[in-house]
Design a protein around this motif. Structure first.
Motif, PDB file in Angstrom:
ATOM      1  N   ALA A  76      32.810 -29.186  13.955  1.00 15.70           N
ATOM      2  CA  ALA A  76      31.640 -30.023  13.674  1.00 15.70           C
ATOM      3  C   ALA A  76      30.522 -29.766  14.671  1.00 15.70           C
ATOM      4  O   ALA A  76      29.346 -29.963  14.356  1.00 15.70           O
ATOM      5  N   PRO A 117      27.008 -26.619  11.795  1.00 16.63           N
ATOM      6  CA  PRO A 117      28.350 -27.193  11.668  1.00 16.63           C
ATOM      7  C   PRO A 117      29.186 -26.408  10.656  1.00 16.63           C
ATOM      8  O   PRO A 117      28.701 -26.034   9.590  1.00 16.63           O
ATOM      9  N   ARG A 168      30.554 -28.396   5.322  1.00  7.47           N
ATOM     10  CA  ARG A 168      29.465 -28.680   6.264  1.00  7.47           C
ATOM     11  C   ARG A 168      28.316 -27.733   5.950  1.00  7.47           C
ATOM     12  O   ARG A 168      28.067 -27.451   4.788  1.00  7.47           O
TER      13      ARG A 168
END
Length: 163
Positions: A110, A115, A155
């Motif tokens: 993350a 990310p 992400r």
């Protein structure tokens, strides 16, 4: 693979872990099977072993790009972090030029820039399964396989194939 193929990627490289690891072999077979399921053809030139080190990216990323890779699937988030750094060093944008995916959903995923899209393995469940396996062995209960299902964590490191 479905995620990347769904974004239009047809030339997907696979940067694996250690050659003699059972986990690496299972991930390689899963990559080949998923490639087939997505109607893509696997190219051995687009597959390499990186020994679960992020520094391996410098050796393999230029080769994958020369083969026309638009996405790189990595057998670990650590390898993927190295791939992101190498692509940045080469002046390429993620996901604008190349999409990158990792595996494991480690806490570092993350915090990558961008990310990291990754395949999550629930670490708590992994711990429980390790305890279950050990307890079974100590109590002379034979087990052969304990399979946990992974989850895609989407992400910002993957996007549509560049035109």
């Amino acid at each position: 693979m479905r995620h990347l193929a769904g974004l239009g990627h047809r030339k997907i490289a696979f940067l694996n872990g250690t050659r003699d690891s059972m986990v690496s072999e299972e991930r390689r077979l899963a990559f080949l099977h998923a490639t087939w399921l997505c109607g893509l053809s696997a190219d051995e030139r687009m597959m390499a072993y990186g020994y679960y080190e992020q520094n391996c990216a410098r050796e393999y990323v230029p080769h994958f790009l020369a083969q026309g890779a638009t996405a790189i699937l990595c057998a670990s988030d650590g390898i993927a972090r190295g791939v992101l750094a190498e692509l940045r060093r080469l002046g390429l944008r993620v996901p604008g030029d190349v999409s990158v995916m990792g595996y494991d959903d480690l806490p570092l995923a993350a915090g990558c820039e961008p990310p990291l899209t990754t395949i999550r393995q629930d670490r708590t469940e992994l711990g429980k399964s390790g305890f279950f396996a050990l307890s079974s062995l100590l109590n002379h209960i034979p087990i052969s396989t304990y399979l946990l299902h992974a989850q895609l964590i989407q992400r910002e490191s993957t996007g549509k194939v560049p035109s």
